[in-house]
Design a protein around this motif. Structure first.
Motif, PDB file in Angstrom:
ATOM      1  N   ASN A 187       0.809  -1.217   0.000  1.00 19.09           N
ATOM      2  CA  ASN A 187       0.000   0.000   0.000  1.00 19.09           C
ATOM      3  C   ASN A 187       0.844   1.269   0.000  1.00 19.09           C
ATOM      4  N   ALA A 188       2.101   1.184   0.385  1.00 24.39           N
ATOM      5  CA  ALA A 188       2.944   2.380   0.450  1.00 24.39           C
ATOM      6  C   ALA A 188       3.552   2.741  -0.906  1.00 24.39           C
ATOM      7  N   PHE A 189       3.949   1.750  -1.689  1.00 21.07           N
ATOM      8  CA  PHE A 189       4.654   2.002  -2.952  1.00 21.07           C
ATOM      9  C   PHE A 189       3.914   1.402  -4.141  1.00 21.07           C
ATOM     10  N   ALA A 190       2.655   1.664  -4.234  1.00 23.78           N
ATOM     11  CA  ALA A 190       1.842   1.019  -5.267  1.00 23.78           C
ATOM     12  C   ALA A 190       1.809   1.837  -6.553  1.00 23.78           C
ATOM     13  N   GLY A 191       1.764   1.121  -7.676  1.00 26.59           N
ATOM     14  CA  GLY A 191       1.606   1.754  -8.977  1.00 26.59           C
ATOM     15  C   GLY A 191       0.185   1.665  -9.487  1.00 26.59           C
ATOM     16  N   ALA A 192      -0.631   0.879  -8.783  1.00 25.80           N
ATOM     17  CA  ALA A 192      -2.031   0.724  -9.165  1.00 25.80           C
ATOM     18  C   ALA A 192      -2.861   0.535  -7.901  1.00 25.80           C
ATOM     19  N   LEU A 193      -4.070   1.066  -7.920  1.00 26.11           N
ATOM     20  CA  LEU A 193      -4.950   1.008  -6.757  1.00 26.11           C
ATOM     21  C   LEU A 193      -6.235   0.279  -7.124  1.00 26.11           C
ATOM     22  N   LEU A 194      -6.566  -0.736  -6.354  1.00 29.04           N
ATOM     23  CA  LEU A 194      -7.847  -1.421  -6.460  1.00 29.04           C
ATOM     24  C   LEU A 194      -8.668  -0.987  -5.256  1.00 29.04           C
ATOM     25  N   GLN A 195      -9.735  -0.261  -5.518  1.00 24.74           N
ATOM     26  CA  GLN A 195     -10.557   0.284  -4.444  1.00 24.74           C
ATOM     27  C   GLN A 195     -11.971  -0.258  -4.561  1.00 24.74           C
ATOM     28  N   VAL A 196     -12.427  -0.948  -3.519  1.00 25.38           N
ATOM     29  CA  VAL A 196     -13.791  -1.462  -3.487  1.00 25.38           C
ATOM     30  C   VAL A 196     -14.694  -0.320  -3.047  1.00 25.38           C
ATOM     31  N   LYS A 197     -15.641   0.035  -3.892  1.00 24.91           N
ATOM     32  CA  LYS A 197     -16.557   1.130  -3.605  1.00 24.91           C
ATOM     33  C   LYS A 197     -17.782   0.673  -2.828  1.00 24.91           C
ATOM     34  N   ASP A 198     -18.312  -0.502  -3.146  1.00 24.86           N
ATOM     35  CA  ASP A 198     -19.549  -0.943  -2.523  1.00 24.86           C
ATOM     36  C   ASP A 198     -19.631  -2.463  -2.531  1.00 24.86           C
ATOM     37  N   VAL A 199     -20.091  -3.025  -1.416  1.00 17.64           N
ATOM     38  CA  VAL A 199     -20.355  -4.456  -1.312  1.00 17.64           C
ATOM     39  C   VAL A 199     -21.794  -4.595  -0.835  1.00 17.64           C
ATOM     40  N   GLN A 200     -22.617  -5.214  -1.656  1.00 19.14           N
ATOM     41  CA  GLN A 200     -24.032  -5.397  -1.315  1.00 19.14           C
ATOM     42  C   GLN A 200     -24.327  -6.881  -1.176  1.00 19.14           C
ATOM     43  N   THR A 201     -25.068  -7.229  -0.133  1.00 19.47           N
ATOM     44  CA  THR A 201     -25.498  -8.611   0.053  1.00 19.47           C
ATOM     45  C   THR A 201     -27.024  -8.625   0.145  1.00 19.47           C
ATOM     46  N   ARG A 202     -27.612  -9.635  -0.498  1.00 17.93           N
ATOM     47  CA  ARG A 202     -29.065  -9.804  -0.461  1.00 17.93           C
ATOM     48  C   ARG A 202     -29.391 -11.275  -0.294  1.00 17.93           C
ATOM     49  N   ARG A 203     -30.496 -11.519   0.368  1.00 16.72           N
ATOM     50  CA  ARG A 203     -31.029 -12.877   0.487  1.00 16.72           C
ATOM     51  C   ARG A 203     -32.467 -12.812   0.003  1.00 16.72           C
ATOM     52  N   ASP A 204     -32.675 -13.183  -1.254  1.00 18.26           N
ATOM     53  CA  ASP A 204     -33.992 -13.117  -1.875  1.00 18.26           C
ATOM     54  C   ASP A 204     -34.687 -14.472  -1.791  1.00 18.26           C
ATOM     55  N   ILE A 205     -36.001 -14.434  -1.708  1.00 15.36           N
ATOM     56  CA  ILE A 205     -36.774 -15.677  -1.770  1.00 15.36           C
ATOM     57  C   ILE A 205     -36.757 -16.149  -3.216  1.00 15.36           C
ATOM     58  N   HIS A 206     -36.298 -17.362  -3.420  1.00 17.79           N
ATOM     59  CA  HIS A 206     -36.175 -17.900  -4.767  1.00 17.79           C
ATOM     60  C   HIS A 206     -37.351 -18.794  -5.132  1.00 17.79           C
ATOM     61  N   SER A 207     -37.834 -19.585  -4.162  1.00 24.05           N
ATOM     62  CA  SER A 207     -39.000 -20.430  -4.426  1.00 24.05           C
ATOM     63  C   SER A 207     -39.727 -20.717  -3.120  1.00 24.05           C
ATOM     64  N   ILE A 208     -41.019 -20.972  -3.243  1.00 22.50           N
ATOM     65  CA  ILE A 208     -41.839 -21.338  -2.102  1.00 22.50           C
ATOM     66  C   ILE A 208     -42.564 -22.643  -2.429  1.00 22.50           C
ATOM     67  N   ASN A 209     -42.972 -23.343  -1.363  1.00 18.41           N
ATOM     68  CA  ASN A 209     -43.686 -24.597  -1.601  1.00 18.41           C
ATOM     69  C   ASN A 209     -45.193 -24.347  -1.633  1.00 18.41           C
ATOM     70  N   LEU A 210     -45.984 -25.392  -1.755  1.00 20.16           N
ATOM     71  CA  LEU A 210     -47.436 -25.255  -1.888  1.00 20.16           C
ATOM     72  C   LEU A 210     -48.098 -24.640  -0.662  1.00 20.16           C
ATOM     73  N   SER A 211     -47.493 -24.795   0.507  1.00 20.02           N
ATOM     74  CA  SER A 211     -48.086 -24.221   1.717  1.00 20.02           C
ATOM     75  C   SER A 211     -47.696 -22.756   1.911  1.00 20.02           C
ATOM     76  N   GLY A 212     -46.871 -22.229   1.028  1.00 16.14           N
ATOM     77  CA  GLY A 212     -46.509 -20.809   1.093  1.00 16.14           C
ATOM     78  C   GLY A 212     -45.289 -20.512   1.938  1.00 16.14           C
ATOM     79  N   THR A 213     -44.573 -21.522   2.374  1.00 17.42           N
ATOM     80  CA  THR A 213     -43.344 -21.283   3.134  1.00 17.42           C
ATOM     81  C   THR A 213     -42.143 -21.322   2.191  1.00 17.42           C
ATOM     82  N   VAL A 214     -41.089 -20.686   2.629  1.00 18.47           N
ATOM     83  CA  VAL A 214     -39.891 -20.578   1.796  1.00 18.47           C
ATOM     84  C   VAL A 214     -39.237 -21.942   1.635  1.00 18.47           C
TER      85      VAL A 214
END
Length: 158
Positions: A60-87
């Protein structure tokens, strides 16, 4: 006769141009020509590990290139449900947005990686599923870091 089958398969795979992931010499050469600085936040450790695994130098002190993470997003979406309506299944989504800057250049190269993994779910297995979900998130961070570093190898300082 059966002992020659694996040898024949190996010859066929090499003849068709098959290479293991991360074995592109041009990408490795491009990465190792620079000293990289990483500002990764939650992704810091996995990004540095992946850069070092690809024989890149991280300082980090003598770098010629910088990789900077601007944003990290995490999501947990419902993908499928069964006949009774539960995940029945969740879809875990990790999105990482980063920028690359080369020393002495004004150009910013945006990078965007999205990793998805399905997670089967049932109410009776709640304790085991929490551990499985934590492992999946860790694997997804490693996968995102591998994709980012692979893309770094194809960037050229203009």
């Amino acid at each position: 006769m059966n002992k020659y089958i694996p040898l024949a398969l190996a010859v066929l795979l090499s003849a068709c141009g098959f290479r293991l992931a991360g074995s592109d010499p041009a990408v490795s050469a491009e990465l190792s020509q620079r000293v990289w600085a990483v500002q990764g936040g939650a992704m810091q450790q996995v990004l540095e590990t992946e850069l070092l695994r690809r024989h890149a130098r991280v300082d980090n002190a003598f770098a010629g290139a910088l990789l900077q993470v601007k944003d990290v997003q995490t999501r947990r979406d419902i993908h499928s449900i069964n006949l009774s309506g539960t995940v029945k299944e969740y879809m875990l989504v990790l999105r990482v947005q980063a920028e690359v800057r080369f020393e002495g250049r004004e150009t910013v190269h945006p990078l965007d990686v999205t990793v998805r993994r399905p997670l089967d779910y049932h109410d009776r297995d709640i304790l085991g599923k929490q551990e499985e979900e934590a492992l999946l998130w860790a694997e997804m961070r490693v996968d995102a870091a591998e994709q980012l570093v692979r893309r770094l190898g194809y960037l050229k300082a203009e």
